[in-house]
Write a protein that holds these residues in place. Structure first.
Motif, PDB file in Angstrom:
ATOM      1  N   THR A   7       0.834  -1.197   0.000  1.00  0.00           N
ATOM      2  CA  THR A   7       0.000   0.000   0.000  1.00  0.00           C
ATOM      3  C   THR A   7       0.870   1.248   0.000  1.00  0.00           C
ATOM      4  O   THR A   7       2.092   1.182   0.113  1.00  0.00           O
ATOM      5  N   LYS A  14       3.834   2.774  -5.240  1.00  0.00           N
ATOM      6  CA  LYS A  14       3.476   1.393  -4.877  1.00  0.00           C
ATOM      7  C   LYS A  14       3.380   0.495  -6.106  1.00  0.00           C
ATOM      8  O   LYS A  14       3.718  -0.676  -6.043  1.00  0.00           O
ATOM      9  N   SER A  15       2.935   1.052  -7.237  1.00  0.00           N
ATOM     10  CA  SER A  15       2.843   0.252  -8.466  1.00  0.00           C
ATOM     11  C   SER A  15       4.229  -0.136  -8.975  1.00  0.00           C
ATOM     12  O   SER A  15       4.417  -1.243  -9.486  1.00  0.00           O
ATOM     13  N   ALA A  18       5.344  -2.924  -6.800  1.00  0.00           N
ATOM     14  CA  ALA A  18       4.620  -4.138  -7.190  1.00  0.00           C
ATOM     15  C   ALA A  18       5.230  -4.741  -8.459  1.00  0.00           C
ATOM     16  O   ALA A  18       5.424  -5.956  -8.548  1.00  0.00           O
ATOM     17  N   GLN A  19       5.572  -3.895  -9.437  1.00  0.00           N
ATOM     18  CA  GLN A  19       6.193  -4.376 -10.680  1.00  0.00           C
ATOM     19  C   GLN A  19       7.553  -5.001 -10.396  1.00  0.00           C
ATOM     20  O   GLN A  19       7.896  -6.048 -10.963  1.00  0.00           O
ATOM     21  N   SER A  22       7.139  -8.373  -8.916  1.00  0.00           N
ATOM     22  CA  SER A  22       6.759  -9.369  -9.925  1.00  0.00           C
ATOM     23  C   SER A  22       7.967  -9.778 -10.769  1.00  0.00           C
ATOM     24  O   SER A  22       8.073 -10.931 -11.174  1.00  0.00           O
ATOM     25  N   ILE A  30      -3.426  -6.894  -8.555  1.00  0.00           N
ATOM     26  CA  ILE A  30      -3.612  -5.439  -8.539  1.00  0.00           C
ATOM     27  C   ILE A  30      -5.091  -5.162  -8.242  1.00  0.00           C
ATOM     28  O   ILE A  30      -5.941  -5.264  -9.118  1.00  0.00           O
ATOM     29  N   ASP A  32      -6.945  -2.543  -7.716  1.00  0.00           N
ATOM     30  CA  ASP A  32      -7.651  -1.498  -8.440  1.00  0.00           C
ATOM     31  C   ASP A  32      -8.144  -2.009  -9.800  1.00  0.00           C
ATOM     32  O   ASP A  32      -9.300  -1.808 -10.174  1.00  0.00           O
ATOM     33  N   GLU A 109      -1.638  -5.474  -4.352  1.00  0.00           N
ATOM     34  CA  GLU A 109      -1.381  -4.025  -4.321  1.00  0.00           C
ATOM     35  C   GLU A 109      -2.716  -3.318  -4.179  1.00  0.00           C
ATOM     36  O   GLU A 109      -3.630  -3.527  -4.973  1.00  0.00           O
ATOM     37  N   SER A 110      -2.843  -2.490  -3.128  1.00  0.00           N
ATOM     38  CA  SER A 110      -4.090  -1.767  -2.891  1.00  0.00           C
ATOM     39  C   SER A 110      -3.811  -0.449  -2.180  1.00  0.00           C
ATOM     40  O   SER A 110      -3.222  -0.438  -1.096  1.00  0.00           O
ATOM     41  N   ARG A 142       1.842  12.222 -13.890  1.00  0.00           N
ATOM     42  CA  ARG A 142       1.217  10.992 -14.368  1.00  0.00           C
ATOM     43  C   ARG A 142      -0.214  11.217 -14.835  1.00  0.00           C
ATOM     44  O   ARG A 142      -0.650  10.682 -15.841  1.00  0.00           O
TER      45      ARG A 142
END
Length: 195
Positions: A7, A14-15, A18-19, A22, A30, A32, A109-110, A142
């Motif tokens: 989070t 955070k994304s 997360a990437q 992975s 994910i 969202d 991921e949240s 972004r």
């Protein structure tokens, strides 16, 4: 299987974390993206949102997001009712997803890990932290939107200091601390403690 909840506030990165996880072989759900798919496709969510908001809640291609946004704007009680419909379905979907994974570690991921109750589904809560000024700049670039709008969205999210206190581990994405070594340290800690 160890479940990690990732989070952080808008613009925290955070994304990106997360990437990177992975890339290290950790499957990441994910929330969202999945919740948007589920609001379009789940008959349970569709039925309950139409009961709550009326038939305008859906258009032929799925959820009428413009209509929903106008309904919940400045109406926290209605937002809570909408979330009470969506979050349990996403939680169930996430748990079914984890059962299909063969990895020793998985992640979700949240942005609303704590607010949604998803924190109860994970073993480790990982927060991605960045100073507010950096978050505002990243989000403005972004999303191509105004500073005022981003600040308003930050103020509507749970305070970062509260998220930090409720997290088990913090990764700093502050343009000074390299992310890769922090992620490797986090994974080393997970493998040494839990695997």
């Amino acid at each position: 299987m160890i479940k990690v909840g990732i989070t952080g506030g808008i613009g925290s990165g955070k994304s990106v974390v997360a990437q990177l996880l992975s890339i290290y072989g950790i499957p990441v759900y994910i929330a969202d993206i999945e919740s948007k798919l589920l609001t379009d496709t789940s008959p349970v969510i569709r039925k309950e949102l139409i009961t709550l908001l009326g038939p305008e809640a859906y258009i032929p291609c799925g959820l009428n997001r413009t209509f929903l946004a106008s309904c919940i704007f400045n109406n926290t009680k209605l937002l809570q009712k909408v979330n009470a419909i969506i979050h349990p379905v996403v939680s169930e979907h996430y748990l079914m997803w984890t059962k299909k994974q063969s990895s020793l570690i998985t992640a979700i991921e949240s942005a609303i890990l704590f607010e949604s109750g998803f924190e109860a589904l994970v073993d480790i809560r990982l927060m991605v932290y960045a100073p507010k000024e950096i978050r505002i700049q990243r989000a403005m670039q972004r999303e191509n939107t105004s500073q005022k709008e981003i600040i308003q969205r930050i103020e509507n999210q749970m305070d970062d200091e509260i998220k930090k206190e409720r997290s088990d581990y913090v990764i700093y994405n502050d343009m000074q601390s390299p992310l890769i070594p922090q992620i490797e340290n986090f994974l080393d800690m997970l493998y040494s403690k839990f695997v």
